[in-house]
Write a protein that holds these residues in place. Sequence first.
Motif, PDB file in Angstrom:
ATOM      1  N   ASN A 169      -3.308   6.545   0.567  1.00 55.88           N
ATOM      2  CA  ASN A 169      -2.155   6.772  -0.294  1.00 55.88           C
ATOM      3  C   ASN A 169      -2.519   6.660  -1.777  1.00 55.88           C
ATOM      4  O   ASN A 169      -3.591   6.192  -2.140  1.00 55.88           O
ATOM      5  N   LYS A 170      -1.599   7.126  -2.606  1.00 53.85           N
ATOM      6  CA  LYS A 170      -1.691   7.077  -4.064  1.00 53.85           C
ATOM      7  C   LYS A 170      -2.788   8.009  -4.591  1.00 53.85           C
ATOM      8  O   LYS A 170      -3.373   7.762  -5.646  1.00 53.85           O
ATOM      9  N   VAL A 171      -3.045   9.094  -3.841  1.00 48.89           N
ATOM     10  CA  VAL A 171      -3.942  10.156  -4.301  1.00 48.89           C
ATOM     11  C   VAL A 171      -3.040  11.243  -4.870  1.00 48.89           C
ATOM     12  O   VAL A 171      -2.540  12.102  -4.150  1.00 48.89           O
TER      13      VAL A 171
ATOM     14  N   ARG B 150       2.727  14.667  -1.670  1.00 50.36           N
ATOM     15  CA  ARG B 150       1.511  15.477  -1.620  1.00 50.36           C
ATOM     16  C   ARG B 150       0.670  15.100  -0.388  1.00 50.36           C
ATOM     17  O   ARG B 150       0.432  13.934  -0.108  1.00 50.36           O
ATOM     18  N   GLY B 151       0.226  16.122   0.373  1.00 54.98           N
ATOM     19  CA  GLY B 151      -0.662  15.910   1.506  1.00 54.98           C
ATOM     20  C   GLY B 151       0.018  15.474   2.780  1.00 54.98           C
ATOM     21  O   GLY B 151      -0.641  15.361   3.822  1.00 54.98           O
ATOM     22  N   ILE B 152       1.327  15.242   2.736  1.00 49.45           N
ATOM     23  CA  ILE B 152       2.020  14.765   3.930  1.00 49.45           C
ATOM     24  C   ILE B 152       2.113  15.862   4.985  1.00 49.45           C
ATOM     25  O   ILE B 152       2.126  15.589   6.186  1.00 49.45           O
TER      26      ILE B 152
ATOM     27  N   ILE C  53      -3.111  11.320   0.658  1.00 54.06           N
ATOM     28  CA  ILE C  53      -1.700  11.659   0.463  1.00 54.06           C
ATOM     29  C   ILE C  53      -1.157  10.959  -0.779  1.00 54.06           C
ATOM     30  O   ILE C  53      -1.779  10.039  -1.316  1.00 54.06           O
ATOM     31  N   SER C  54       0.009  11.403  -1.208  1.00 50.97           N
ATOM     32  CA  SER C  54       0.795  10.693  -2.212  1.00 50.97           C
ATOM     33  C   SER C  54       2.207  10.584  -1.661  1.00 50.97           C
ATOM     34  O   SER C  54       2.970  11.555  -1.681  1.00 50.97           O
ATOM     35  N   ALA C  55       2.540   9.420  -1.129  1.00 48.67           N
ATOM     36  CA  ALA C  55       3.855   9.232  -0.531  1.00 48.67           C
ATOM     37  C   ALA C  55       4.956   9.375  -1.567  1.00 48.67           C
ATOM     38  O   ALA C  55       6.047   9.869  -1.276  1.00 48.67           O
TER      39      ALA C  55
ATOM     40  N   VAL D 162       0.828  -1.217   0.000  1.00 48.43           N
ATOM     41  CA  VAL D 162       0.000   0.000   0.000  1.00 48.43           C
ATOM     42  C   VAL D 162       0.858   1.262   0.000  1.00 48.43           C
ATOM     43  O   VAL D 162       0.320   2.370  -0.088  1.00 48.43           O
ATOM     44  N   GLY D 163       2.198   1.119   0.121  1.00 47.25           N
ATOM     45  CA  GLY D 163       3.080   2.284   0.071  1.00 47.25           C
ATOM     46  C   GLY D 163       3.649   2.697   1.411  1.00 47.25           C
ATOM     47  O   GLY D 163       4.072   3.847   1.568  1.00 47.25           O
ATOM     48  N   LYS D 164       3.701   1.784   2.373  1.00 46.94           N
ATOM     49  CA  LYS D 164       4.222   2.136   3.704  1.00 46.94           C
ATOM     50  C   LYS D 164       5.703   2.509   3.640  1.00 46.94           C
ATOM     51  O   LYS D 164       6.124   3.507   4.234  1.00 46.94           O
ATOM     52  N   SER D 165       6.489   1.707   2.929  1.00 48.42           N
ATOM     53  CA  SER D 165       7.927   1.985   2.866  1.00 48.42           C
ATOM     54  C   SER D 165       8.230   3.254   2.082  1.00 48.42           C
ATOM     55  O   SER D 165       9.176   3.976   2.388  1.00 48.42           O
ATOM     56  N   THR D 166       7.411   3.550   1.071  1.00 42.80           N
ATOM     57  CA  THR D 166       7.588   4.800   0.327  1.00 42.80           C
ATOM     58  C   THR D 166       7.345   5.991   1.244  1.00 42.80           C
ATOM     59  O   THR D 166       8.089   6.990   1.214  1.00 42.80           O
ATOM     60  N   LEU D 167       6.301   5.902   2.083  1.00 40.37           N
ATOM     61  CA  LEU D 167       6.018   6.961   3.050  1.00 40.37           C
ATOM     62  C   LEU D 167       7.149   7.066   4.070  1.00 40.37           C
ATOM     63  O   LEU D 167       7.575   8.175   4.429  1.00 40.37           O
ATOM     64  N   PHE D 168       7.638   5.929   4.534  1.00 42.26           N
ATOM     65  CA  PHE D 168       8.745   5.922   5.502  1.00 42.26           C
ATOM     66  C   PHE D 168       9.973   6.620   4.913  1.00 42.26           C
ATOM     67  O   PHE D 168      10.585   7.482   5.564  1.00 42.26           O
TER      68      PHE D 168
END
Length: 529
Positions: free
Chosen positions: A121-123, A152-154, A146-148, A15-21
């Motif tokens: 994520n991925k918005v 965007r949105g972080i 957000i978009s990790a 789902v994009g956890k590591s990208t956000l990290f």
Amino acid sequence: MPTAPLIAIVGRPNVGKSTLFNRLVGSRRAIVGDEPGITRDRLYGDSHWRDHDFRIVDTGGIIPEEKDFIPAEIFRQARVAFEEATAIVMVVDGRSELTAPDLELARLLQKTGKPLFLAVNKVDSIKQESLADDFHGLGIREIFPISAEHGRGIDDLLDAIIRLFPKPEESNTDNGERVQTAGISKRKARRHEESASSGDRSPMIHERAQDEVFPKNELRTTHGEIVADQPPATDDLLPTAESESSSEVRVAIIGHPNVGKSTLLNRLTGSDRAIVSPVPGTTRDAVDEILERGGKTFRFVDTAGIRRKGKTHLMAEKLSVVMARKHLEAVDIALLVIDSTEGVSALDAAIAGYAHESGRSVIILVNKWDLVTAAAANDSGDKPRTRAARLQDSKKTGDREAYEQRLRYALKFLNYAPVLFISAAKGKGTDKIFPVLEQVAAERRKRITTGEMNRFLKHVDFDRASVPMKQRVRILYLTQAGVAPPTFVLFTDRQVKLHFSYQRFLENQIRHAFGFVGTPIWIKVRARD
């Protein structure tokens, strides 16, 4: 930042956890890819937002009620993160539909009683923000599209989280200016405040975009040091040495898959920090843990098993090998783990070569020695063997002397590395690792004065070195130019490449006189002007 608030990032796989990290810590710390389930162990990193320092922990993808071993261990690791966290961020894929595992995970997180935030994520655009409305059914009040990947949105997500943190204490310098931490400069902070007042909502973390702050040929440790992609050129006078006064000893545990690296990390740190399984390649991201012992701080890094290029098929496996080599170049000492039941392989020699060529100090750990001694006990009824037979069959006899002799022969270039026989699973021999680590760390930063070196030079009989006459040089004097690793500059009467026999002879003489146990020695040549 041991007392800083901790934010746990959780969610289902892919789902994009590591990208956000990575976005929040400002580096490619976690491996990111399209394959689900890449992250397995907990990964920690430091971050900073609007005068607040905090830590981030990335967890593996959670599938509630999954019975398989690896997913169950990932879930266990994630529960540890829940207990430590000040706040939890659940990440979902905004482009997918709400699923039953999402509902089950949301209910589980709500039961923890910790502040909970939902990151959809991925918005990637304003037009897609309505996708977040589909996730109100999870029952989480704080929802942020957000978009990790694009940052965007972080900023909105972080603004909401830091409201939970205590107000940071003012820390002033002599000139009254505010000190910025976590690698954010005062200039960047002022630029961020100016952009915020003008309506620009892009987060300061976004200014530290990965490709901008961390070029592809660089790696930074958690302390911000730049580690070059290649070791320093031999014609440089000074190495890219680590700080002589560094109080933290950084130790990487390296070896090929399934030799017991994660088991050793857990044994040394006294915790279940890394997932251990009989499946080769369980560890993918480098897992680090800090331990204080006897007034000294050790940072242990469990790296992924390094394997041959032809044996890596999945993208995550390829990246884990690359990251393992990068993390090796960012430490002081490498613990080279060898499976005693298999002996020293060509791959072990190649991995040892990576550590030696990059200037890391090395300690060789012969693991699973209890299995070898158990096999020797079972064969005790056999007829006595000659010494030559024991040398050829040392893996079965459990003869440490014979085994080490075979090991030294296979790893001739690591003749300076101490060898310890251990059993990480049972803890046998592991108590000897810390004293050797302290000794090797001290030897790595040892400095010899120029006067001592030149007095030593007068007593060296260079006629004993087997070097052709045309390649012999007259040595004027010798000085130590750097530490970590110890680097010596040899001033000669003419410009000529030092013959390898001459260099090896001089290195052995230096070791005999001054020690330098466990660390490679670099010798550079300078001709007299």
